[in-house]
Design a protein around this motif. Structure first.
Motif, PDB file in Angstrom:
ATOM      1  N   PHE A  13       1.039  -1.162  -0.112  1.00  0.00           N
ATOM      2  CA  PHE A  13      -0.027  -0.144   0.151  1.00  0.00           C
ATOM      3  C   PHE A  13       0.697   1.264  -0.017  1.00  0.00           C
ATOM      4  CE2 PHE A  13      -3.003  -3.277   1.495  1.00  0.00           C
ATOM      5  CZ  PHE A  13      -3.944  -3.161   0.605  1.00  0.00           C
ATOM      6  N   ALA A  14       2.053   1.263  -0.281  1.00  0.00           N
ATOM      7  CA  ALA A  14       2.928   2.225  -0.340  1.00  0.00           C
ATOM      8  C   ALA A  14       2.948   2.957  -1.727  1.00  0.00           C
ATOM      9  CB  ALA A  14       4.485   2.068  -0.131  1.00  0.00           C
ATOM     10  N   GLY A  15       2.705   4.384  -1.561  1.00  0.00           N
ATOM     11  CA  GLY A  15       2.992   5.041  -2.839  1.00  0.00           C
ATOM     12  C   GLY A  15       1.568   5.578  -3.519  1.00  0.00           C
ATOM     13  N   PHE A  16       0.535   5.678  -2.933  1.00  0.00           N
ATOM     14  CA  PHE A  16      -0.771   5.864  -3.615  1.00  0.00           C
ATOM     15  C   PHE A  16      -1.850   6.123  -2.656  1.00  0.00           C
ATOM     16  CE2 PHE A  16      -0.998   1.266  -3.276  1.00  0.00           C
ATOM     17  CZ  PHE A  16      -2.473   0.750  -2.987  1.00  0.00           C
ATOM     18  N   GLY A  17      -1.532   6.721  -1.339  1.00  0.00           N
ATOM     19  CA  GLY A  17      -2.433   7.234  -0.354  1.00  0.00           C
ATOM     20  C   GLY A  17      -3.382   8.209  -0.775  1.00  0.00           C
ATOM     21  N   ASP A 168      -3.612  -8.992 -10.453  1.00  0.00           N
ATOM     22  CA  ASP A 168      -3.165  -9.821  -9.401  1.00  0.00           C
ATOM     23  C   ASP A 168      -2.203 -11.082  -9.537  1.00  0.00           C
ATOM     24  OD1 ASP A 168      -4.629  -8.528  -7.454  1.00  0.00           O
ATOM     25  OD2 ASP A 168      -6.301  -9.645  -7.512  1.00  0.00           O
ATOM     26  N   LYS A 169      -2.596 -11.677 -10.835  1.00  0.00           N
ATOM     27  CA  LYS A 169      -1.628 -12.738 -11.335  1.00  0.00           C
ATOM     28  C   LYS A 169      -0.442 -12.321 -11.641  1.00  0.00           C
ATOM     29  CE  LYS A 169      -1.264 -15.991 -15.308  1.00  0.00           C
ATOM     30  NZ  LYS A 169      -2.058 -16.286 -16.395  1.00  0.00           N
ATOM     31  N   ARG A 170      -0.087 -10.966 -12.427  1.00  0.00           N
ATOM     32  CA  ARG A 170       1.185 -10.465 -12.778  1.00  0.00           C
ATOM     33  C   ARG A 170       1.987 -10.223 -11.333  1.00  0.00           C
ATOM     34  NH1 ARG A 170       4.349 -11.313 -15.730  1.00  0.00           N
ATOM     35  NH2 ARG A 170       4.676  -9.320 -16.540  1.00  0.00           N
ATOM     36  N   ALA A 171       1.170  -9.784 -10.361  1.00  0.00           N
ATOM     37  CA  ALA A 171       1.853  -9.267  -9.173  1.00  0.00           C
ATOM     38  C   ALA A 171       2.273 -10.603  -8.545  1.00  0.00           C
ATOM     39  CB  ALA A 171       0.912  -8.501  -8.194  1.00  0.00           C
ATOM     40  N   TYR A 218     -14.505   6.427 -11.295  1.00  0.00           N
ATOM     41  CA  TYR A 218     -14.723   5.011 -11.494  1.00  0.00           C
ATOM     42  C   TYR A 218     -13.356   4.258 -11.897  1.00  0.00           C
ATOM     43  CZ  TYR A 218     -16.862   0.628 -12.095  1.00  0.00           C
ATOM     44  OH  TYR A 218     -17.338  -0.941 -12.137  1.00  0.00           O
ATOM     45  N   ALA A 219     -12.752   4.617 -12.778  1.00  0.00           N
ATOM     46  CA  ALA A 219     -11.638   4.085 -13.318  1.00  0.00           C
ATOM     47  C   ALA A 219     -10.566   4.016 -12.221  1.00  0.00           C
ATOM     48  CB  ALA A 219     -11.075   4.913 -14.586  1.00  0.00           C
ATOM     49  N   ASN A 220     -10.577   5.236 -11.498  1.00  0.00           N
ATOM     50  CA  ASN A 220      -9.440   5.387 -10.302  1.00  0.00           C
ATOM     51  C   ASN A 220      -9.858   4.264  -9.194  1.00  0.00           C
ATOM     52  OD1 ASN A 220      -7.811   7.116 -11.545  1.00  0.00           O
ATOM     53  ND2 ASN A 220      -8.774   8.996 -10.936  1.00  0.00           N
ATOM     54  N   ILE A 221     -11.226   3.872  -9.042  1.00  0.00           N
ATOM     55  CA  ILE A 221     -11.414   3.014  -8.026  1.00  0.00           C
ATOM     56  C   ILE A 221     -10.594   1.971  -8.458  1.00  0.00           C
ATOM     57  CG2 ILE A 221     -13.020   1.558  -7.168  1.00  0.00           C
ATOM     58  CD1 ILE A 221     -15.196   4.116  -7.344  1.00  0.00           C
ATOM     59  N   ALA A 222     -10.658   1.357  -9.597  1.00  0.00           N
ATOM     60  CA  ALA A 222      -9.961   0.111  -9.992  1.00  0.00           C
ATOM     61  C   ALA A 222      -8.398   0.375  -9.883  1.00  0.00           C
ATOM     62  CB  ALA A 222     -10.224  -0.217 -11.395  1.00  0.00           C
ATOM     63  N   LEU A 223      -7.894   1.605 -10.224  1.00  0.00           N
ATOM     64  CA  LEU A 223      -6.564   1.860 -10.321  1.00  0.00           C
ATOM     65  C   LEU A 223      -5.997   1.781  -8.883  1.00  0.00           C
ATOM     66  CD1 LEU A 223      -4.087   2.369 -12.154  1.00  0.00           C
ATOM     67  CD2 LEU A 223      -4.659   4.826 -12.074  1.00  0.00           C
ATOM     68  N   SER A 224      -6.938   2.165  -7.829  1.00  0.00           N
ATOM     69  CA  SER A 224      -6.581   2.293  -6.339  1.00  0.00           C
ATOM     70  C   SER A 224      -6.601   0.849  -5.635  1.00  0.00           C
ATOM     71  CB  SER A 224      -7.454   3.075  -5.555  1.00  0.00           C
ATOM     72  OG  SER A 224      -8.864   2.230  -5.504  1.00  0.00           O
ATOM     73  N   GLN A 225      -6.573  -0.168  -6.298  1.00  0.00           N
ATOM     74  CA  GLN A 225      -6.812  -1.580  -5.778  1.00  0.00           C
ATOM     75  C   GLN A 225      -5.341  -2.001  -5.505  1.00  0.00           C
ATOM     76  OE1 GLN A 225     -10.648  -3.650  -7.205  1.00  0.00           O
ATOM     77  NE2 GLN A 225      -9.489  -4.589  -5.779  1.00  0.00           N
ATOM     78  N   GLY A 226      -4.773  -2.665  -4.528  1.00  0.00           N
ATOM     79  CA  GLY A 226      -3.267  -2.899  -4.106  1.00  0.00           C
ATOM     80  C   GLY A 226      -2.613  -3.784  -5.142  1.00  0.00           C
ATOM     81  N   THR A 230       0.585  -2.908  -7.274  1.00  0.00           N
ATOM     82  CA  THR A 230       1.874  -3.674  -6.916  1.00  0.00           C
ATOM     83  C   THR A 230       2.261  -4.048  -8.346  1.00  0.00           C
ATOM     84  OG1 THR A 230       0.946  -4.466  -4.735  1.00  0.00           O
ATOM     85  CG2 THR A 230       2.510  -5.748  -5.901  1.00  0.00           C
ATOM     86  N   ALA A 231       1.301  -4.617  -9.147  1.00  0.00           N
ATOM     87  CA  ALA A 231       1.982  -5.141 -10.438  1.00  0.00           C
ATOM     88  C   ALA A 231       2.642  -3.956 -11.350  1.00  0.00           C
ATOM     89  CB  ALA A 231       0.843  -5.585 -11.364  1.00  0.00           C
ATOM     90  N   ILE A 232       2.043  -2.788 -11.417  1.00  0.00           N
ATOM     91  CA  ILE A 232       2.539  -1.825 -11.962  1.00  0.00           C
ATOM     92  C   ILE A 232       4.024  -1.333 -11.578  1.00  0.00           C
ATOM     93  CG2 ILE A 232       2.689   0.565 -12.433  1.00  0.00           C
ATOM     94  CD1 ILE A 232      -0.429   0.095 -12.729  1.00  0.00           C
ATOM     95  N   LYS A 233       4.342  -1.464 -10.054  1.00  0.00           N
ATOM     96  CA  LYS A 233       5.399  -0.999  -9.390  1.00  0.00           C
ATOM     97  C   LYS A 233       6.261  -2.072  -9.785  1.00  0.00           C
ATOM     98  CE  LYS A 233       3.733  -0.274  -5.484  1.00  0.00           C
ATOM     99  NZ  LYS A 233       3.635  -0.270  -3.966  1.00  0.00           N
ATOM    100  N   LEU A 234       5.977  -3.290  -9.811  1.00  0.00           N
ATOM    101  CA  LEU A 234       6.913  -4.472 -10.125  1.00  0.00           C
ATOM    102  C   LEU A 234       7.375  -4.495 -11.689  1.00  0.00           C
ATOM    103  CD1 LEU A 234       5.432  -7.169  -7.837  1.00  0.00           C
ATOM    104  CD2 LEU A 234       7.676  -5.936  -7.525  1.00  0.00           C
ATOM    105  N   GLY A 235       6.836  -3.578 -12.570  1.00  0.00           N
ATOM    106  CA  GLY A 235       7.172  -3.714 -14.026  1.00  0.00           C
ATOM    107  C   GLY A 235       6.287  -4.401 -14.887  1.00  0.00           C
ATOM    108  N   ALA A 236       5.122  -4.409 -14.817  1.00  0.00           N
ATOM    109  CA  ALA A 236       3.894  -4.868 -15.469  1.00  0.00           C
ATOM    110  C   ALA A 236       3.637  -3.899 -16.423  1.00  0.00           C
ATOM    111  CB  ALA A 236       2.832  -5.651 -14.870  1.00  0.00           C
TER     112      ALA A 236
END
Length: 272
Positions: A13-17, A168-171, A218-226, A230-236
């Motif tokens: 949950f780091a980085g998107f408060g 979730d799979k990619r994370a 609405y789109a940002n609600i999806a983007l706010s999911q951990g 996480t997947a984006i931070k890890l390079g997906a």
């Protein structure tokens, strides 16, 4: 082991408060009404564990003498503190850095403990014993969560589910072993509360809340999911184009207008 799990979950949950706070649903008044009904009056002390940005804490401002929000994520807690300052620093609410199994509160000192969209990130055995320790006799523990996705348009709902499942799979694929977040099934919350033997009465309560929403939120609600974060931070990197496509679908469905979307809540509670 417990500390490792908490550290991994905390990193998720780091980085998107701010993104989280600006787009997640507001805690509905039904939470206060339900728990005050079972308590048979307004609580003196409410402890909100895993309170995030305070969305589930500030709801108690006019209904409890003392509110404590415990949040170990510095990013999330900082957003809560900024909101607290903007409200004039109300004296009956504080935010602290604590983990669920080490609240540091006196025994039998609390009327209500809540976990809003957070209990599934906590090691349940140690957490439930700590909650039971600090609750007064007749005090209430309530874990409540909302279902994903909120009710909107079935094509949008379908794509939302696909996007989050892929993220979730990619994370899970990209996170080094030993650094993966771990969550406990929400479907087993009530069973765990019951099997702990720490509560005299348990039940599940279902309620709903409509919120006005535009396409961007609405789109940002999806983007706010951990999982997605996480997947984006890890390079997906491929997720960036998928998010763009999702935004386009949502924009088409909303057609430039705001519309009401439905959040369905499930509250699992135990009375000590």
């Amino acid at each position: 082991m417990i500390e490792e799990v908490h550290n991994n979950n905390l990193e998720r949950f780091a980085g998107f408060g701010e993104l989280y706070d600006q787009n997640r649903p507001s805690t509905p008044q039904e939470v206060v009404d339900i728990l005050s009904t079972y308590l048979r009056g307004n609580p003196q002390t409410v402890v909100d564990v895993g309170c995030g940005t305070g969305l589930s804490s500030f709801i108690w401002l006019n209904s409890s003498e003392h509110i404590i929000g415990f949040e170990p994520s510095d990013d999330m807690r900082e957003v809560a503190l900024v909101k607290w300052e903007a409200l004039g620093k109300p004296s009956n609410i504080t935010f602290e850095n604590r983990l669920s199994h080490e609240l540091g509160l006196p025994t039998e000192s609390t009327d209500i403990i809540t976990c809003s969209q957070s209990f599934h990130w906590m090691e349940p055995h140690s957490t439930l014993h700590e909650f039971a320790r600090v609750l007064r006799p007749g005090g209430i523990f309530a874990a409540y969560d909302y279902d994903w996705p909120p009710v909107c348009d079935w094509t949008v709902d379908e794509r939302y589910q696909q996007l989050i499942a892929y993220a979730d799979k990619r994370a899970a694929q990209l996170a080094p072993e030993g650094q993966r977040a771990h969550k406990w099934s929400k479907d087993e919350h009530l069973q765990r509360i019951q099997e702990s033997g720490l509560f005299r009465f348990t039940r599940e309560i279902v309620f709903h809340s409509w919120e006005l929403c535009d396409a961007n939120r609405y789109a940002n609600i999806a983007l706010s999911q951990g999982g997605l974060q996480t997947a984006i931070k890890l390079g997906a990197e491929e997720l960036h184009s998928q998010v763009t496509q999702f935004r386009e679908l949502v924009s088409k469905a909303f057609a430039g207008e705001s519309r009401h979307i439905l959040f369905s809540y499930r509250m699992r509670l135990g009375i000590r």
